[in-house]
Design a protein around this motif. Structure first.
Motif, PDB file in Angstrom:
ATOM      1  N   UNK A 199       0.841  -1.194   0.000  1.00 27.81           N
ATOM      2  CA  UNK A 199       0.000   0.000   0.000  1.00 27.81           C
ATOM      3  C   UNK A 199       0.876   1.244   0.000  1.00 27.81           C
ATOM      4  N   UNK A 200       0.764   2.036  -1.064  1.00 30.45           N
ATOM      5  CA  UNK A 200       1.536   3.286  -1.191  1.00 30.45           C
ATOM      6  C   UNK A 200       0.544   4.431  -1.058  1.00 30.45           C
ATOM      7  N   UNK A 201       0.544   5.089   0.072  1.00 30.44           N
ATOM      8  CA  UNK A 201      -0.528   6.033   0.399  1.00 30.44           C
ATOM      9  C   UNK A 201      -0.201   7.463  -0.027  1.00 30.44           C
ATOM     10  N   UNK A 202      -1.289   8.221  -0.246  1.00 30.01           N
ATOM     11  CA  UNK A 202      -1.236   9.680  -0.421  1.00 30.01           C
ATOM     12  C   UNK A 202      -0.289  10.132  -1.540  1.00 30.01           C
ATOM     13  N   UNK A 203      -0.617   9.743  -2.762  1.00 33.94           N
ATOM     14  CA  UNK A 203       0.175  10.154  -3.909  1.00 33.94           C
ATOM     15  C   UNK A 203      -0.655  11.074  -4.820  1.00 33.94           C
TER      16      UNK A 203
ATOM     17  N   UNK B 147      -3.727  12.761  -2.680  1.00 28.60           N
ATOM     18  CA  UNK B 147      -4.171  11.810  -1.658  1.00 28.60           C
ATOM     19  C   UNK B 147      -4.677  10.485  -2.186  1.00 28.60           C
ATOM     20  N   UNK B 148      -4.286  10.121  -3.406  1.00 25.95           N
ATOM     21  CA  UNK B 148      -4.703   8.830  -3.953  1.00 25.95           C
ATOM     22  C   UNK B 148      -3.904   7.703  -3.294  1.00 25.95           C
ATOM     23  N   UNK B 149      -4.547   6.572  -3.133  1.00 25.67           N
ATOM     24  CA  UNK B 149      -3.892   5.398  -2.556  1.00 25.67           C
ATOM     25  C   UNK B 149      -3.513   4.433  -3.673  1.00 25.67           C
ATOM     26  N   UNK B 150      -2.238   4.034  -3.686  1.00 24.82           N
ATOM     27  CA  UNK B 150      -1.734   3.129  -4.708  1.00 24.82           C
ATOM     28  C   UNK B 150      -1.563   1.745  -4.096  1.00 24.82           C
ATOM     29  N   UNK B 151      -2.091   0.727  -4.777  1.00 27.04           N
ATOM     30  CA  UNK B 151      -1.913  -0.649  -4.338  1.00 27.04           C
ATOM     31  C   UNK B 151      -1.124  -1.390  -5.406  1.00 27.04           C
TER      32      UNK B 151
END
Length: 416
Positions: free
Chosen positions: A113-117, A128-132
């Motif tokens: 989970x790569x948060x807040x991009x 603030x998009x969340x990358x999975x």
């Protein structure tokens, strides 16, 4: 049966007379029953509503799905967080070994989970998009519902192609009035092509939703981050076969993980096996407490209302003492008098209960129309409200009815 119907009809008439002749006294007496029913049924209705919505959120995780993570779900009671801090995170190599050793599974995936991009497309951007980042079999461990486009092919996942699947909110924010599939967005300095858009889910009670997420192939994420780093909350997700009991899968998974991590029999697990039933059990405990609180709060109101109805019935017995004496002199038996007053008490209590149910029903309609929030008032709660009213009517009216049934007919006729 005929006698029952006759008694019930007369009791309703007497209850109606009590309401008509002593409106204020009767209203105040019934108010306690009404408020009590409103309180209890409202609590149960809200509990059913939130329980249903929370269960929907929990069900998204899958009843046959287990998550291997560092931290166990929960945190209630004595929670030794200091012990869990020492645990290692899940590793990509462990996911591969589990894939080799487990047989009764539909899929296994490794996820980061790569948060807040920040995402950009031309002049549009989203913060603030969340990358999975997921391994290829994530579509077997999660349910991805597409509004358009598709999932990664095995070749695309292995090759680490710069492809992405986006949620509905991201699609609306970056591509208003446009088709996102086939277009490229800027993500962490790289151009990534959109191949799929997920259906809008909306925010659920546990905050789980893919609407604000971007799904990337794990092998492409290698170009953006260190996928072996612990900072991206790595987890392994396993979905068992439908015919396999979740507890059997958990036992097999625990033994396999202990073998992979070379733990001695005396050593504790250094990993957590989390599943949806853990959340369900915690929800059940929480709602049991809420239900008890509702019974206690509503119970006080009903108790006051019960005393009010008992008072009405004692007054009614006193006012109709002459009539009771005449009925007895004409051959009415004690049980007939008792049932007559008992049914009257039940009728009064039912009036208060029905008023309470109608008020709760009105609240459900107002909530649905003006606040777009549907409260569940099911048949079980309606039956519960009516049953409580009947029980309170029986308890409150029994002693006055019993007193009336034992009156001496001669003395009752002479009473003033």
């Amino acid at each position: 049966m005929v006698l029952f119907l006759k008694l019930f009809k007369e009791s309703l008439n007497f209850a109606y007379d009590a309401l008509r002749q002593n409106k204020t006294r009767t209203f105040l007496s019934l108010l306690g029953i009404t408020i009590g029913i409103i309180t209890i049924i409202s609590v149960f209705a809200m509990v059913d509503t939130f329980r249903g919505k929370l269960q929907e959120s929990v069900d998204k995780l899958g009843t046959k799905t287990i998550f291997i993570q560092k931290w166990p779900w929960g945190g209630f009671g004595e929670y030794p967080w200091w012990k869990y801090m020492q645990r290692p995170e899940a590793k990509l190599e462990e996911a591969g070994l589990l894939q080799e050793r487990l047989n009764d599974i539909d899929g296994i995936s490794f996820e980061l989970n790569i948060a807040n991009k920040t995402l950009k497309y031309q002049s549009n951007s989203i913060d603030g998009a969340n990358i999975i980042a997921v391994s290829h079999d994530a579509d077997k461990t999660w349910t991805f519902d597409f509004s358009e486009g598709r999932y990664f092919t095995e070749t695309e996942s292995k090759s680490g192609n710069a492809l992405a699947i986006i949620g509905a909110e991201i699609a609306n924010g970056l591509f208003p009035n446009q088709e996102p599939v086939g277009k490229s967005i800027k993500l962490m300095g790289r151009n990534v092509q959109i191949i799929g858009v997920l259906k809008k889910e909306g925010e659920d009670m546990l905050g789980m939703s893919f609407d604000n997420h971007v799904v990337l192939p794990l092998n492409f994420a290698r170009n953006l981050i260190d996928i072996r780093s612990d900072r991206y909350s790595p987890q392994i997700t396993i979905r068992g076969k439908e015919n396999l009991n979740i507890n059997q899968l958990e036992d097999e998974l625990r033994g396999t993980m202990r073998s992979i991590r070379k733990l001695r029999p005396s050593q504790e697990d250094d990993f957590a096996l989390n599943k949806s039933t853990i959340l369900s059990e915690q929800l059940d405990q929480m709602f049991i407490i809420i239900n008890i609180a509702g019974w206690i709060i509503g119970g006080f109101s009903i108790l006051v209302g019960g005393f009010g109805i008992a008072n009405i019935m004692f007054v009614s017995v006193k006012e109709r003492t002459n009539i009771i004496g005449i009925q007895k002199s004409l051959g009415a038996r004690n049980y007939f008098i008792l049932l007559q007053f008992l049914f009257e008490s039940i009728a009064l209590s039912l009036i208060g209960g029905v008023l309470g149910l109608l008020f709760v029903f009105a609240i459900t309609q107002i909530s649905a129309v003006f606040f777009d929030f549907k409260i569940i008032l099911n048949a079980a709660n309606i039956i519960r409200g009516i049953s409580i009213s009947v029980i309170i009517g029986v308890i409150s009216g029994f002693w006055p009815a019993y007193t009336a049934s034992k009156l001496n007919p001669v003395e009752a006729i002479r009473a003033k």
